[in-house]
Design a protein around this motif. Structure first.
Motif, PDB file in Angstrom:
ATOM      1  N   ALA A  39      61.251  31.173  66.545  1.00 28.86           N
ATOM      2  CA  ALA A  39      60.052  30.455  66.112  1.00 28.86           C
ATOM      3  C   ALA A  39      58.887  30.912  66.985  1.00 28.86           C
ATOM      4  CB  ALA A  39      60.263  28.950  66.235  1.00 28.86           C
ATOM      5  N   VAL A  40      57.999  31.686  66.410  1.00 29.91           N
ATOM      6  CA  VAL A  40      56.854  32.231  67.138  1.00 29.91           C
ATOM      7  C   VAL A  40      55.778  31.153  67.177  1.00 29.91           C
ATOM      8  CG1 VAL A  40      55.135  34.075  67.218  1.00 29.91           C
ATOM      9  CG2 VAL A  40      57.458  34.560  66.405  1.00 29.91           C
ATOM     10  N   LEU A  65      56.820  32.021  61.746  1.00 30.04           N
ATOM     11  CA  LEU A  65      55.602  31.531  62.388  1.00 30.04           C
ATOM     12  C   LEU A  65      54.727  30.818  61.358  1.00 30.04           C
ATOM     13  CD1 LEU A  65      53.203  33.669  61.366  1.00 30.04           C
ATOM     14  CD2 LEU A  65      54.219  35.115  63.115  1.00 30.04           C
ATOM     15  N   HIS A  66      53.739  30.083  61.884  1.00 28.05           N
ATOM     16  CA  HIS A  66      52.677  29.519  61.064  1.00 28.05           C
ATOM     17  C   HIS A  66      51.427  30.330  61.369  1.00 28.05           C
ATOM     18  CE1 HIS A  66      55.039  26.032  59.803  1.00 28.05           C
ATOM     19  NE2 HIS A  66      55.466  25.944  61.054  1.00 28.05           N
ATOM     20  N   ALA A  67      50.864  30.964  60.369  1.00 30.58           N
ATOM     21  CA  ALA A  67      49.794  31.938  60.589  1.00 30.58           C
ATOM     22  C   ALA A  67      48.434  31.265  60.677  1.00 30.58           C
ATOM     23  CB  ALA A  67      49.790  32.967  59.458  1.00 30.58           C
ATOM     24  N   SER A  68      47.686  31.604  61.719  1.00 30.98           N
ATOM     25  CA  SER A  68      46.316  31.109  61.826  1.00 30.98           C
ATOM     26  C   SER A  68      45.417  31.778  60.787  1.00 30.98           C
ATOM     27  CB  SER A  68      45.767  31.360  63.235  1.00 30.98           C
ATOM     28  OG  SER A  68      45.872  32.739  63.579  1.00 30.98           O
ATOM     29  N   GLU A  69      45.697  33.033  60.457  1.00 32.58           N
ATOM     30  CA  GLU A  69      44.971  33.765  59.422  1.00 32.58           C
ATOM     31  C   GLU A  69      45.980  34.498  58.553  1.00 32.58           C
ATOM     32  OE1 GLU A  69      41.280  35.899  60.536  1.00 32.58           O
ATOM     33  OE2 GLU A  69      41.726  35.256  62.573  1.00 32.58           O
ATOM     34  N   CYS A  90      59.440  23.890  55.034  1.00 34.88           N
ATOM     35  CA  CYS A  90      59.730  23.833  56.460  1.00 34.88           C
ATOM     36  C   CYS A  90      59.563  22.417  57.001  1.00 34.88           C
ATOM     37  CB  CYS A  90      58.820  24.817  57.203  1.00 34.88           C
ATOM     38  SG  CYS A  90      58.990  24.743  59.008  1.00 34.88           S
ATOM     39  N   GLY A  91      58.356  21.861  56.907  1.00 38.39           N
ATOM     40  CA  GLY A  91      58.133  20.481  57.341  1.00 38.39           C
ATOM     41  C   GLY A  91      58.026  20.279  58.832  1.00 38.39           C
ATOM     42  N   THR A  92      57.979  21.375  59.605  1.00 35.45           N
ATOM     43  CA  THR A  92      57.854  21.264  61.059  1.00 35.45           C
ATOM     44  C   THR A  92      56.808  22.259  61.545  1.00 35.45           C
ATOM     45  OG1 THR A  92      60.111  20.516  61.477  1.00 35.45           O
ATOM     46  CG2 THR A  92      59.012  21.637  63.274  1.00 35.45           C
ATOM     47  N   PHE A  93      55.862  21.771  62.326  1.00 32.40           N
ATOM     48  CA  PHE A  93      54.865  22.665  62.930  1.00 32.40           C
ATOM     49  C   PHE A  93      55.340  23.098  64.303  1.00 32.40           C
ATOM     50  CE2 PHE A  93      51.105  23.719  65.383  1.00 32.40           C
ATOM     51  CZ  PHE A  93      50.516  24.655  64.545  1.00 32.40           C
ATOM     52  N   PHE A  94      55.045  24.348  64.636  1.00 35.48           N
ATOM     53  CA  PHE A  94      55.314  24.842  65.992  1.00 35.48           C
ATOM     54  C   PHE A  94      54.317  25.920  66.341  1.00 35.48           C
ATOM     55  CE2 PHE A  94      58.319  26.786  62.977  1.00 35.48           C
ATOM     56  CZ  PHE A  94      57.992  28.135  63.087  1.00 35.48           C
TER      57      PHE A  94
END
Length: 406
Positions: A80-81, A117-121, A402-406
């Motif tokens: 998880a990045v 990952l969750h991408a900022s852009e 997913c339902g989870t932020f990291f």
């Protein structure tokens, strides 16, 4: 051109690296109080940073290991990045490219088959092999119109718990939900202090409510209320904004929504990043009270070991297809893979479909269709009939989430 060195972060360097991440995201350096809360979740393990000639960090790429549920229910170790950034005065010098390459090589060397990952852009991470693999929807429910159908959500009870109780009880409760659908990730012990405890014990006014059914606690919701009144509309109710809602059973899910839609002095119930197939409107006598406000990309996935990842998931009933995969960063993944309901093997057979690893990663959990991406040229169809077979093979009954932020 200034020189930099990318290496693993050593013990004692974490706080300086966190400050670099905060600065790259236009935040502020952590105060002593904030750092005390963040430190348990911001360990040196899994972090690579770029250092200038004086040994000061100027870029950071961080990760920690979780388990991600893939179609069929198997859980794969996934990196998880959770923090990538470069200081503004050091951008455009190849730092991000170098850090991402070093990080991917580390994942591959450790035998981690997936990264996420969750991408900022949305334009950044495709070039490193990541593809948007889960999506979420924003919902806005007009509370005065939201009358529930008879009997919906009446089989259990909902109660508030204190922040201290939430920190103690919710982690074990969340563990009951792991594996509920493709894309779901585990939350290791180090995740909770930085991403949950800081919220429920912070000054944002968040409340935690737990649903209990015949077998005990089986769902929870975290939300805050936002005052929406002004001089033009002093009678307007508050906005009840959901941060997260998870339930182990359909009954618990319906019970939590019944509770949220029954809170007095509320004009709107809203939430972001909800599952695309969450049937909230079906609970109501007036389904038009539910509005979808946005569809947003959520989890970006990267197949680090293509063969291991493809072998781990299940497939629909269709004749096999041969995928030719191209991976610029991890060339060991280059090659052809025969994918069918009975398994996956490397093969020398002629390819039916050709695609890069980012495109395969975006399709891996079951969101989207090969046929749609073939129209845009992201999937090259060498055998037109294989496109429909691939759609069937990779389809999942439930939308990945997913339902989870990291």
């Amino acid at each position: 051109m200034s020189e930099f060195l990318v290496r693993a972060v050593a013990e004692g360097e974490q706080r300086a690296c966190l400050d670099v991440l905060a600065e790259s995201l236009h935040g502020k350096p952590a105060t002593d109080e904030v750092w005390a809360k963040m430190a348990p979740s911001w360990t040196a393990a899994g972090k690579f940073a770029a250092f200038d000639e004086h040994g000061a960090p100027v870029g950071i790429a961080s990760s920690f290991d979780v388990e991600l549920t893939v179609p069929g229910g198997q859980k794969l170790v996934t990196a998880a990045v959770d923090g990538v950034g470069v200081r503004a005065d050091w951008t455009r010098r190849g730092i991000l490219t170098t850090m991402m390459a070093v990080q991917l090589e580390d994942f591959a060397a450790r035998g981690v088959p997936l990264a996420a990952l969750h991408a900022s852009e949305a334009v950044i991470y495709g070039r490193f092999g990541y593809g948007a693999a889960t999506f979420g929807k924003g919902v806005s429910i007009e509370r005065p119109r939201a009358r529930l159908r008879d009997g919906v959500g009446r089989t259990g009870e909902v109660r508030f718990i204190t922040p201290d109780e939430a920190v103690e009880r919710v982690p074990a409760l969340y563990h009951r939900f792991e594996g509920a659908r493709p894309g779901f990730v585990s939350r290791p012990p180090a995740w909770w202090p930085g991403f949950f405890e800081r919220v429920v014990k912070g000054d944002g006014g968040y409340r935690v409510a737990v649903h209990s059914g015949p077998d005990g606690d089986d769902g929870f919701v975290v939300y805050q209320t936002i005052d929406a009144r002004d001089r033009q509309a002093p009678e307007r109710g508050a906005i009840l904004d959901i941060r997260e809602l998870h339930a182990a059973t359909p009954q618990a899910w319906a019970g939590l929504w019944r509770f949220l839609l029954s809170v007095d002095l509320v004009s709107e119930v809203s939430g972001r990043g909800r599952p695309l197939d969450e049937p909230i409107a079906e609970l109501l006598t007036d389904p038009r009270a539910v509005n979808t406000t946005e569809i947003i990309d959520d989890l970006w996935l990267r197949l680090v070991d293509v063969l291991a990842a493809l072998r781990a998931r299940s497939y629909g009933t269709a004749e096999p297809v041969v995928l030719e995969v191209h991976d610029k960063q991890l060339p060991d993944n280059n090659g052809r893979y025969a994918v069918g309901p009975d398994g996956v093997e490397r093969t020398s057979a002629e390819a039916d479909l050709r695609l890069d690893v980012a495109t395969l990663s975006s399709l891996y959990l079951g969101h989207g269709l090969f046929s749609d991406l073939a129209l845009s040229g992201r999937v090259e169809a060498l055998d037109e009939a294989a496109v429909a077979r691939a759609d069937v093979l990779f389809h999942t009954a439930r939308s990945p989430w997913c339902g989870t932020f990291f």
